[in-house]
Design a protein around this motif. Structure first.
Motif, PDB file in Angstrom:
ATOM      1  N   ALA A  52       0.705  -1.095   0.133  1.00 40.82           N
ATOM      2  CA  ALA A  52      -0.040  -0.076  -0.049  1.00 40.82           C
ATOM      3  C   ALA A  52       1.045   1.147  -0.120  1.00 40.82           C
ATOM      4  CB  ALA A  52      -0.835   0.048   1.205  1.00 40.82           C
ATOM      5  N   LYS A  53       1.902   1.133   0.736  1.00 36.88           N
ATOM      6  CA  LYS A  53       2.924   2.418   0.625  1.00 36.88           C
ATOM      7  C   LYS A  53       3.517   2.535  -0.775  1.00 36.88           C
ATOM      8  CE  LYS A  53       3.853   2.223   5.391  1.00 36.88           C
ATOM      9  NZ  LYS A  53       5.153   1.987   6.587  1.00 36.88           N
ATOM     10  N   GLN A  54       3.391   1.611  -1.667  1.00 41.67           N
ATOM     11  CA  GLN A  54       3.810   1.904  -2.988  1.00 41.67           C
ATOM     12  C   GLN A  54       2.933   2.603  -3.782  1.00 41.67           C
ATOM     13  OE1 GLN A  54       7.295   1.098  -3.526  1.00 41.67           O
ATOM     14  NE2 GLN A  54       7.271   0.695  -1.478  1.00 41.67           N
ATOM     15  N   GLN A  55       1.633   2.651  -3.398  1.00 35.09           N
ATOM     16  CA  GLN A  55       0.495   3.095  -4.078  1.00 35.09           C
ATOM     17  C   GLN A  55       0.448   4.706  -3.637  1.00 35.09           C
ATOM     18  OE1 GLN A  55      -1.485   1.373  -5.997  1.00 35.09           O
ATOM     19  NE2 GLN A  55      -0.206  -0.414  -5.818  1.00 35.09           N
ATOM     20  N   ARG A  56      -0.061   5.605  -4.755  1.00 32.51           N
ATOM     21  CA  ARG A  56      -0.212   6.766  -4.351  1.00 32.51           C
ATOM     22  C   ARG A  56      -1.776   7.210  -4.283  1.00 32.51           C
ATOM     23  NH1 ARG A  56       3.900  10.049  -5.768  1.00 32.51           N
ATOM     24  NH2 ARG A  56       2.569  12.059  -5.806  1.00 32.51           N
ATOM     25  N   PHE A  57      -2.027   7.724  -3.164  1.00 35.19           N
ATOM     26  CA  PHE A  57      -3.490   8.146  -2.678  1.00 35.19           C
ATOM     27  C   PHE A  57      -3.646   9.363  -2.754  1.00 35.19           C
ATOM     28  CE2 PHE A  57      -2.484   4.099  -0.188  1.00 35.19           C
ATOM     29  CZ  PHE A  57      -3.587   3.369  -0.916  1.00 35.19           C
ATOM     30  N   GLN A  58      -4.620   9.820  -3.518  1.00 37.45           N
ATOM     31  CA  GLN A  58      -4.658  11.373  -3.924  1.00 37.45           C
ATOM     32  C   GLN A  58      -5.064  11.918  -2.481  1.00 37.45           C
ATOM     33  OE1 GLN A  58      -8.045  12.000  -6.462  1.00 37.45           O
ATOM     34  NE2 GLN A  58      -7.642  14.161  -6.609  1.00 37.45           N
TER      35      GLN A  58
END
Length: 140
Positions: free
Chosen positions: A10-16
């Motif tokens: 999840a830390k690799q994902q970018r959350f708006q």
């Protein structure tokens, strides 16, 4: 291990609206629920394998987890009171000291009981965190 893998992915994902590497707080309960569910399903399948029971191919999806119990929260550490104060005079004995006679003996606290919930959501809302133990009933 499951939770660490999920959160590292999840830390690799970018959350708006969040900095890179930050997991939105509203997703934390979802990740905890997935972790508990995945751990319970793996445990059931492993137990079946150890008892020489071959599950159906859809057994993993068909398992329902009920009656989840979690351990009580760890006791809060209390600060120790400093012992000090008046010094005893020479010649006075412990029997003369009113402080020693007035201290009641403390009873040991009762063993905290595990808390039970109908489903995993209740246990997670009550404070279960990945890495803590839990018990459950699995049905097919």
């Amino acid at each position: 291990a499951i939770y660490k893998k999920i959160t590292s992915d999840a830390k690799q994902q970018r959350f708006q609206g969040f900095r890179p590497g930050t997991i939105p707080p509203h997703l934390q309960p979802t990740y905890r629920a997935f972790t508990m569910d995945e751990c319970a399903r793996e445990t059931v399948l492993e137990a079946m394998e150890q008892n020489n029971i071959r599950p159906f191919s859809t057994a993993r999806e068909d398992i329902t987890i009920e009656q989840v119990s979690i351990p009580p929260p760890p006791p809060k550490k209390s600060k120790k009171k400093k012992k000090g104060g008046k010094k005893k005079k020479k010649g006075s004995s412990e029997a003369d000291s009113p402080e020693m006679n007035d201290v009641p003996e403390e009873e040991p606290p009762a063993e905290p009981q595990w808390r039970s919930f109908e489903d995993m959501k209740g246990a997670i809302d009550a404070g279960w965190k990945p890495g803590q133990s839990f018990s459950f009933v699995a049905k097919n």
